[in-house]
Design an enzyme around this catalytic site. Structure first.
Site, PDB file in Angstrom:
ATOM      1  N   ASP A 131       0.836  -1.211   0.000  1.00  0.00           N
ATOM      2  CA  ASP A 131       0.000   0.000   0.000  1.00  0.00           C
ATOM      3  C   ASP A 131       0.869   1.260   0.000  1.00  0.00           C
ATOM      4  OD1 ASP A 131      -2.141  -1.669   0.296  1.00  0.00           O
ATOM      5  OD2 ASP A 131      -2.207  -1.426   2.479  1.00  0.00           O
TER       6      ASP A 131
HETATM    7  N1  URA Z   1      -1.010  -5.685   4.415  1.00  0.00           N
HETATM    8  C1  URA Z   1      -1.406  -4.405   4.431  1.00  0.00           C
HETATM    9  O1  URA Z   1      -2.287  -4.029   5.184  1.00  0.00           O
HETATM   10  N2  URA Z   1      -0.794  -3.545   3.593  1.00  0.00           N
HETATM   11  C2  URA Z   1       0.198  -3.908   2.758  1.00  0.00           C
HETATM   12  O2  URA Z   1       0.714  -3.092   2.022  1.00  0.00           O
HETATM   13  C3  URA Z   1       0.584  -5.253   2.757  1.00  0.00           C
HETATM   14  C4  URA Z   1      -0.042  -6.121   3.603  1.00  0.00           C
END
Ligand code: URA
Length: 241
Positions: free
Chosen positions: A109
């Site tokens: 993310d």
């Molecule tokens: N889990 C999340 O919440 N975000 C990420 O980027 C990867 C795994």
């Protein structure tokens, strides 16, 4: 990987291209139908799949694309897509000097940092992402307050999310301060925002998230925003997964 140095027996190259079995390719070589950079080859000759021109009956075997495998320490605030409609910085800006056309193995993310693999090897990427193989990924999580025993047990046993119960995960406590707790969470699935959603579901507020391990590979001391090429042994260890 040093691709300049990697040569392969010519019958293997022909087999790899799907044109014939190795045995059949050996017969073609014995029959004098195969050339390397314009010269007829003998059994046992080797070629570089990226640079040499192998021909069968005068027809070229297409050169293999250079395979590239990178580990990037993704900074916060970068998107993991090639083009962002909002014009935000993308992880591909950080590897702009690499000539190969790369894609990421999975995503992190915008506000998650850490280990991201980039490659042009679609076959390996697909296997590593396939749910069947359940490749473990470890995230360093910082939460406000404590990780209580009930929350910890839920994370470990499975949390009920809107897209189903999560597979068992591993929790390993790293440290605590008066205000925060740091722990590592290892999951074997790759659902959207999974770690944040799991933590929210057990009542924890995540203030930092960073991936520190993907399968056999660890982020270690790679600086934020920098990348490195994986070694041949590291690529092999991913394949074996
Ligand atoms: N889990 C999340 O919440 N975000 C990420 O980027 C990867 C795994």
């Amino acid at each position: 990987m040093n691709q300049a140095a990697a040569t392969v027996r010519i019958q293997k190259l022909i087999a790899r291209a799907g044109l014939a079995s190795r045995r059949e390719a050996e017969r073609w070589i014995e029959q004098g139908r195969v050339t390397l950079n314009g010269k007829r080859v003998s059994l046992g000759d080797q070629a570089n799949p990226h640079h040499d021109q192998v021909e069968i009956d005068g027809r070229p075997l297409s050169k293999e694309q250079n395979k590239c495998y990178l580990m990037l320490n993704k900074p916060l605030g970068y998107v993991t897509t090639a083009h962002d409609p909002q014009g935000r910085a993308t992880v591909f800006d950080l590897v702009a000097q690499v000539p190969e056309r790369l894609f990421s193995i999975g995503r992190l993310d915008l506000n998650t940092g850490g280990l991201l693999l980039l490659t042009n090897d679609g076959a390996l990427a697909n296997s590593l992402l396939h749910p069947r193989y359940g490749i473990p990924k470890t995230y360093r999580v910082k939460i406000s307050g404590e990780l209580g025993p009930v929350a910890r047990q839920s994370l470990e046993q499975g949390v009920s999310l809107e897209d189903g119960i999560t597979a068992p995960a591993q929790v390993s406590r790293i440290r605590e301060s008066s205000r925060n707790t740091w722990f590592d969470l290892t999951i074997t699935e790759g659902r959207n925002r999974q770690v944040r959603r799991m933590c929210e579901a057990v009542g924890c507020s995540v203030s930092m998230l960073k991936r520190v391990r993907f399968g056999t590979l660890e982020l270690k001391a790679l600086p934020v925003g920098r990348f490195r090429h994986l070694s041949a042994a590291e690529v092999e260890s991913l394949r074996r997964l």
